[in-house]
Design an enzyme around this catalytic site. Structure first.
Site, PDB file in Angstrom:
ATOM      1  CB  CYS A  65      -0.935  -0.190   1.174  1.00 31.75           C
ATOM      2  SG  CYS A  65      -2.277   1.286   1.142  1.00 31.75           S
ATOM      3  CB  CYS A  69      -1.316   4.104   7.856  1.00 34.47           C
ATOM      4  SG  CYS A  69      -2.524   4.444   6.715  1.00 34.47           S
ATOM      5  CB  CYS A  72      -0.713   0.073   8.211  1.00 32.68           C
ATOM      6  SG  CYS A  72      -1.564  -1.354   7.066  1.00 32.68           S
ATOM      7  CB  CYS A 109     -15.738  -7.211   6.289  1.00 37.06           C
ATOM      8  SG  CYS A 109     -16.818  -6.831   7.237  1.00 37.06           S
ATOM      9  CB  CYS A 140     -18.512  -4.759   4.870  1.00 36.10           C
ATOM     10  SG  CYS A 140     -17.442  -3.237   5.393  1.00 36.10           S
ATOM     11  CB  CYS A 200     -18.331   0.311   8.630  1.00 35.93           C
ATOM     12  SG  CYS A 200     -17.431  -0.501   9.651  1.00 35.93           S
ATOM     13  NE  ARG A 272     -17.772  -5.167  13.182  1.00 37.26           N
ATOM     14  CZ  ARG A 272     -18.038  -4.492  12.097  1.00 37.26           C
ATOM     15  NH1 ARG A 272     -16.978  -3.696  11.620  1.00 37.26           N
ATOM     16  NH2 ARG A 272     -19.005  -4.921  11.369  1.00 37.26           N
TER      17      ARG A 272
END
Length: 331
Positions: A65, A69, A72, A109, A140, A200, A272
């Site tokens: 990616c 971040c 991550c 998801c 999702c 979400c 959640r």
């Protein structure tokens, strides 16, 4: 203030959608047992108290990616050693979705480590949405930034939910991510909502933020034109090779306070428990459920991070007397 009047006050505030950091902090700082009593009372006013919605998450495109971040393992800026993969074949995803349904999940998801899907990927995503819905599961996706047109495309394919966490407060956001802005996140959320897809969106605790950053994250979410339908609360899993590999653990009581505050500020949203449950005791999770959490991820892996195994989760659900929810507008 009596619990009934408190519930009405909070409902009125949510209708006006103008929470302030001061209002939210006042609730957060209540004596712990008072906070839990009030959040649990509000939870019971809006949900079946012992119902738990179960979701399962699959990484359909792992690693590489371009976003930076700090938390991550899939960022190319971190040295986690995770190898990038191509988008999974639809047949393999369906096999995993069938396993998820058999294990009790009502929502499936799918996450891809992208800044956002490219045009060449859209047909594959549409096919996955339709195939998973064909199994009777809610769908999702979490694919990064979306355009308005992409949001409409996925809505037309039948996508139920789109996950796009804001992670933390606007003030602290650039300390964790510099390759996209907080405004970018809010823009995608707006596109998704306008397309008719349920939102979400939540955040992560333990990334170096202050208590006010945690609370302000919830203020942002609660003050959206419509609060997210689902609010995932993550606890950082420190990843070797990431910038936050040595981050200190989150205080369990402070974590439960944020769960309770999320329930009070967004009383009709599902809350959640997401990443970090491997580091939570059963007792801590039980407090979170009492505070208003009513959804969690099952399965041994969350994208690339560990999650409690099915034996532990089944035991916890059984011991607490929780009842898995049917697939009808869960979290």
């Amino acid at each position: 203030m009596p619990a009934k009047k408190e519930s009405q006050k909070i409902s009125d505030m949510n209708e006006s959608a103008r929470w302030t950091l001061r209002d939210a902090r006042e609730l957060y700082e209540l004596p712990f047992l008072d906070l839990l009593f009030r959040s649990h009372t509000l939870h019971r006013a809006n949900f079946a108290p012992n119902s738990i919605q179960l979701s399962r998450l699959l990484s359909i495109k792992t690693g590489g990616c371009p976003e930076d971040c700090g938390y991550c393992s899939q960022s190319m800026h971190n040295t986690s050693g995770l190898k990038a993969s191509k988008l999974m074949e639809a047949a393999d995803v369906i096999v995993e979705a069938q396993k998820a349904k058999a294990s009790g999940a009502t929502r499936y998801c799918m996450g891809a480590a992208w800044r956002g899907p490219k045009a060449r990927d859209e047909a594959s995503i549409v096919s996955l949405i339709r195939s998973v819905k064909g199994l009777g599961l809610e769908t999702c996706m979490t694919l990064g930034l979306l355009s308005a047109e992409q949001s409409r495309t996925f809505a037309n394919a039948g996508l139920d939910y789109y996950n796009h966490n804001i992670d933390t407060s606007e003030r602290f956001y650039s300390s964790i991510v510099t390759t996209r802005s907080f405004a970018d996140r809010l823009k995608t959320i707006a596109y998704v909502r306008e397309a008719g897809i349920k939102v979400c969106s939540g955040g992560i605790l333990g990334i170096g933020e202050t208590v006010d950053d945690r609370i302000d994250m919830l203020v942002t979410l609660a003050n959206l034109p419509a609060p997210p339908d689902s609010v995932p609360i993550n606890m950082l899993i420190p990843i070797a090779g990431s910038r936050l590999a040595s981050a200190p653990p989150v205080d369990p009581i402070a974590f439960v306070r944020i769960v309770a505050l999320a329930r009070m500020m967004m009383p009709t949203s599902f809350v959640r428990l997401t990443a970090g449950r491997t580091a939570m005791s059963d007792e801590m999770q039980a407090l979170c459920f009492f505070a208003g959490a009513n959804s969690m991820f099952i399965g041994e892996t969350l994208l690339t991070a560990p999650n409690p195994d099915s034996d532990r989760d089944n035991s916890l659900i059984r011991r607490l007397g929780l009842v898995p929810a049917a697939a009808e507008g869960g979290a």
